[in-house]
Each structure stands twice: as C-alpha cells, then as structure tokens.
Design an enzyme around this catalytic site. Structure first.
Site, PDB file in Angstrom:
ATOM      1  CB  THR A 146      -0.988  -0.055   1.109  1.00  0.00           C
ATOM      2  OG1 THR A 146      -0.053  -0.188   2.475  1.00  0.00           O
ATOM      3  CG2 THR A 146      -2.036  -1.008   1.231  1.00  0.00           C
ATOM      4  CE  LYS A 169       0.562  -3.459   3.338  1.00  0.00           C
ATOM      5  NZ  LYS A 169      -0.244  -2.309   3.928  1.00  0.00           N
ATOM      6  CB  THR A 180      -3.093  -3.432   7.140  1.00  0.00           C
ATOM      7  OG1 THR A 180      -4.137  -2.584   7.221  1.00  0.00           O
ATOM      8  CG2 THR A 180      -3.507  -4.928   7.228  1.00  0.00           C
ATOM      9  CD  GLU A 260       2.412   5.215   6.327  1.00  0.00           C
ATOM     10  OE1 GLU A 260       1.788   5.665   7.457  1.00  0.00           O
ATOM     11  OE2 GLU A 260       1.159   4.514   5.543  1.00  0.00           O
ATOM     12  CG  ASN A 379      -0.024   8.472   7.980  1.00  0.00           C
ATOM     13  OD1 ASN A 379      -0.729   7.511   7.530  1.00  0.00           O
ATOM     14  ND2 ASN A 379       1.236   8.508   8.218  1.00  0.00           N
ATOM     15  CB  SER A 384      -8.373  13.115   1.017  1.00  0.00           C
ATOM     16  OG  SER A 384      -8.785  13.253   2.290  1.00  0.00           O
TER      17      SER A 384
END
EC number: 2.3.1.35
Lengths: 384, 384
Positions: A146, A169, A180, A260, A379, A384
């Site tokens: 993702t 992942k 996740t 991230e 994040n 959106s």
C-alpha cells in the site's frame, strides 16, 4: 523469491483494478502440498476486519490450501456485507482452483470503512489463478503493497534441505500496527499445524510484536505460516522455530526500514529490568514518545525525553539509578547528566537508545522510527 | 490580570538572562494575605524535577507565601546539585521578601538535564522582588512562556465579592503533559488549605487532566492555588469549586489552542460508556492516535482511525454497535459505514469527534490537537 522460495508453492500478483493508481493489488499464494498444514496469528484489535474474522476460522482448522490477499481496501468496519465480500472472495478462489473455500484464507489491506469493488476483485481472482507460478513470490509481494515504497521478501534454507520464506507489507507490528501488516510465510518442511503454531507464536512474539512504528494498532494484521511438506524433510523443532524467527526478524526490520516518512530506524534496548514484560513495557513507552521521536529526527540527543517517558511506566526502577545511552554514549548516569551529549553522533540512519533500569536481569528490544513531517504529510491525506 | 485579579496578590515578570533569547524568564507571585492558605497538584511522572520535589513539601504544610517560577530550564534530572539550586532559589526569594523559605514554592520549565544558571537566576530574584506590583499578573504570565506563542491568564469574579484568577504556560496536561505545564491560581476568598485542595483536585480532574495534546508526560507539571482571604468573604464551597473549575477549564482550553504546531483543536466526546473511567480511557486512546491526528490535520474524516483506536481499549463495547460522528455527521453507524463522509466539513479550527459506545450512561471529554509538520519541526530541534 519470498513465498515461493520453499518447494510446493505457487504465487501470483496481478492488477485487478481495486486501486485507483492502477498498480498491482491482488496476490494469490497456493500450497500444492503434499501437506496443507497452517498456523496464523492475527491482530488483537477488538475492531477486526472481515477477512480477519474469516481467516481466524480457516486457520483454526489447521489446513490452508490458498491465501488470497488484496491491497486497495481493508474491508474493515464494513458490516455483514463486508463479511459476505470476504466469503465470496474465498468461494471464487476455491472454485477456480478446485479447492474447499473453508481452507482459503483471505487478507485485505487499505482504507477502513469502504466496501471492496467486488466487480473488479472477483474477475481478478481468475486472472491471478491463471498467473500462478513457482517463481511468483516477488509479484505477490509487490501486489500487497500500500504505502510501502519497496516490497519485502525473505528466505532461509536449512542444511537439512528445507526452506522457510515469506513476504510482508506494511510498516508496523502485529499489535499495534502502523498500517495493516500482512505477512505470509511458507515452508516445505514437514511440520504439522500444532508445531507450526508453536514456532510462529514464538517467532512473532520477539519480532513483529517488538516493532512499534507509531503505536497504532491495525484492524487487519495477519501473519500466516503454511507448510507444504514438499521437501520431505521433518525438521528438528528448535531449528525450525529458529528459521521461522530469522525470517520474521528479517521481514520485521524491513518493515521498520520502510516505515511511512521515517528517516531514522531506532532500536531501543532496555536492560536491567526486573522482568521481560517490564522491559518490553518501558521500551514500548519510549518508542511511542512523540517528543523523543521528533528529537531523533532532528539528530538531537535529548535524553530528557527518554527519562520522562520511562517515568510514566510502572516498571521497577529507582529514578536516581537510571542510565541512558544514545549510540553508545552514556549521556545520562544515575538519573542525571552523564557523558557530554556533544559526543553523540546521530548521522546514521540507525539510532540505538539503551536504558539500564538497574532493577534486575531482564531485557528486551523494541524497534521504532522517528516522527517526521513526511509522516504527517502522508497520513494527513491518506483517505482523501 | 491573571494571578493579580484577586486582591492580596502582587506579581512580577522580568528578564533574568536564563534564556539565551533574552525574553522574560523569571516570574514571582506573592500572597500578601491576610491568609496564606494553599494547595497544589503535581506531575504523576516518577521522574520528577527538583522544584516539584521541593514544592510538594512546601504545599504539604498548607501555607505558601510566594511562588518563584523560571522558564529557560526545567531543573529536572539534575541530581542533588539541582535540588540545591531549587533550595537556594527559595532561600533567596524568602530573604529578599522577609519570608520563610519553607513557604516559598518553586516551579521551573524548559530543557531537562541542564543545570540552571544560578549566577543569573539569583540576582533575577532581587530584580523580580523590586518589580512586584498589584497589576503584575500579565508580566508574570509572559515570563513563564517557553514555546507558548501567547501568554495565558483567566479570572472570574463571583457576585459575593471574591475572585479566582490564574495564569498558565505550556500546551498539555497535568499527567501527561506536552511540555511542562505550570499553573498558578489565586483567590481572595477566605478558604482554608483543605477546602482549596478539594476544589483544586476536583477542578483539575476534569480540565487539565483531560487535555492530552501529545500523550507525553512532563517531569515538572505543577498547579498551585493560593488564597489570600483579602476579600474577607468566605464562599460557599460548591460555588468556589465551580469558579476554580471555570478558571482551570479556561486555561486548559488556552493550552490546547496554543499547542505546539497545532492547526486544529480536537474535542473528543465519548458517550454511552459503562463507566466514566472507561469513557476517559477511550477518549484518551483516540486522542493519542497519531494516524487520526494526521488525518484531522488533513481535514480528512477518516473515521476508521477512530474505530481502530477504540478497538485497542478494554472498555465495554460491542464492535458492531459503535457509532462515530465527526462534526455532527454520524459517518459510522453500528461499526460500519454511516452517513456520507463528504457531508463532513472540517474547515474550522475546532473539530468534534463523538464516539457512542452504547454500553452505559457514562461520558467524558478529552481535548487534543492535530499532528502537524510544524510540531515535528519544533520538537526536532528543541534542545539544539
């Protein structure tokens, strides 16, 4: 090779059109046997996604013949209809492969609270089945990404002739998890479901469970371990457990390295704790301290943040006996100023924080990341 | 007017040179009586700053004649020498004012793990004493700022002729707190130490204790309430407690509104909880979820983040019965998709998240902020 490193497995990763980006979003892993033994561990979040509810039941039977995984949607908080979608995905996978749907595990990752586009996902299952191959492990690992910037695979082969491999992942932990985390591990060793379960729980306890990127627990975290027995070799349980742990640790560190927005990987070693549980609690509390994570991002050896985090725990320690090192420099001694903080270099990506509680013999390590503006940017626009 | 809104108090705020920036860094509040009753609440962090250890002892006596507060250094994790510095500060304050050092409270805020520049602080005490005035409340509030962008004061006057006023610095909560939170409240009502303590604990429990800007607990948080009795009026305890709560709530919201880097104030209302403690736990867990805080920053009504946070708690609820509203739009109903998320407007600074657990009659509100790149920037260079 990841999930196809071990004999007896085929995999595929294809683009079903679930993601608006048009990147691969559907992975399939099939165990061709001769054994179909399996074990799994799942998120401890009480709000569980539909595929977690489904796969927990599948794994309880100890037999998994295939795993179908999608990115582009978590299928969490989607109610009874979402569960029907998971069920239909397992049914379609079973149908096209000639299997029993009750032996097909399902995993999903992506945004919470949105139904999956089944009109794209179900035809995608057919495409994935047609694309299955004994070297499809990399493609499968790519299709479950993702926000991951790279796909993640690992494998170890034992001298006795059996292999444990896997893919992952996400950037987080089993409980909690950043986004996740999905992991599929495979082995061609001859191992029954009970021994798989023992090895898997032991491995995740000190690997994925000790990664705490941002303290947020996912609704979808899933780790599956499938054994085909195709090597014909029954391994020593200790050697097998260690191999599973090695692959899990490898994948866990890949998750940390790809968290991230992160610019630093932070290893927190807590030593001198009264119990391992207290060592983990202290390490995790340090790992979740936003002020410290920002300081590490700024390469600032602000050890006061470490002490103020430790002080919020109920672990056994004397505040006037705490020692803290950053990258090997003991900047805090006996709860006060220690070595010169200017001696600390934090230029490298890896930062090691060591806290000695001087309260006993136990220790634990937790991995986390720094907190960055990129994390915020990524994040603040996720759904959106 | 803040701490000098009530009769019987003088205050000052001056520049002692503790801060490199050259901005005001030393505040003094003196109670001229006739009563010197006082109460205090302090950080629950087990790593406590020297001035907290000192002031806890002072307040235990129920009498506080003056409070000396410095910004520019927390005097935390500074060992026995740091405690001596606090002691010397109280002694100098007592000496210049003709008081008993055991009745002088001390509070400090700033970087942890650095000794205070006593060669600047002690002469500053003399300067502050010389600057004391009955309208010095604003100057005192300015002098305790660290990363605060504005100074914070509040006051209410009761129809019976008594006043409760106060000042605050920081952006956080009593336990935990973002940066150090220091609060001094004053009243000219005639109230003894026991009744002050009761009113103060009741007030902080539902105000400062319910602000959770970033989940980080300070080593220095201090809230003091001093009564001069100068109005000559003995208030009804309920009315007095409500006035103290009102001033605390006002200051607490000012802290939220000035939190480091924040662009949104987030009010989290948890209703339908089995107990108030569970309502607070759920609200606080939501408040600490970095992914949600980023989503709010991006004006993204990503309610899945709320559910995944709730799911990590042990509060009583059925995951399939959870309702969540963002700014009044029930985007999640019965644990699944509710009203259209596009109906949610998040343009205003204040965002209200309501979670209904459908598990009982209890409720609680916690205030927090969004997580922004500015927060990261501000805290990645805090001690450098």
């Amino acid at each position: 090779m990841g999930v196809t490193a071990a004999q007896g497995f085929r995999a595929a990763g294809i683009t079903a059109g679930i993601k608006a980006s048009g990147t691969p979003d559907l992975a399939l892993v099939v165990n061709d046997g001769p054994t179909l033994a399996a074990a799994g561990v799942f998120t401890s979040n009480r709000v569980k996604a539909a595929p977690v509810h489904w796969s927990e039941q599948v794994v309880k039977g100890g037999t998994v013949s295939a795993v179908i995984l999608n990115s582009g949607g978590a299928n969490a908080c989607t109610g009874p209809l979402g569960f029907q979608d998971t069920h239909a995905t397992a049914e379609r996978t079973a149908e096209v492969l000639g299997l029993n749907a009750a032996e097909v595990a399902v995993a999903s990752t992506g945004l919470i609270g949105v139904r999956l586009p089944m009109d794209k996902l179900l035809p995608g299952v057919d495409t994935a089945a047609a694309a299955l191959s004994a070297d499809g492990g990399e493609a499968a690992a790519v299709a479950i990404k993702t926000t991951d910037t790279v796909h993640k695979t690992a494998a170890v082969t034992h001298a006795d002739g059996w292999t444990v491999g896997g893919m992952a992942k996400g950037a987080g932990m089993l409980a909690p998890g950043l986004a996740t985390m999905l992991v599929v591990l495979t082995t061609d060793a001859v191992v029954d479901a009970q021994r798989l379960d023992t090895a898997l729980r032991s491995a995740t306890r000190t690997t994925f469970d000790r990664v705490d990127s941002d303290g947020c627990m996912s609704t979808n975290d899933t780790v599956l371990l499938l054994a085909s027995g195709a090597s014909g070799v029954t391994p020593d349980q200790a050697a097998f457990a260690e191999a599973v742990r090695t692959v899990c640790a490898d994948l866990a560190l890949q998750l940390v390295g790809d968290a991230e927005g992160a610019s630093k990987d932070i290893r927190i070693d807590v030593v001198g704790a009264a119990t391992e549980a207290e060592a983990v609690d202290v390490a995790r509390t340090i790992a979740r301290n936003n002020l410290l994570k920002c300081a590490v991002h700024g390469e600032d050896p602000n050890w006061g943040r470490v002490l103020s985090a430790i002080g919020t725990t109920s672990a056994a320690f004397d505040p006037d006996a705490l020692d803290v090192a950053i990258n090997g420099v003991w900047v805090c001694r006996s709860g006060g100023v220690g070595e010169d903080r200017d001696l600390v270099s934090m230029k490298d990506r890896q930062v090691v924080i060591t806290a000695d509680l001087h309260a006993g013999p136990a220790e634990a390590t937790v991995w986390t990341n720094d907190l960055t503006a990129d994390y915020v940017h990524e994040n603040s626009a996720y759904s959106s």
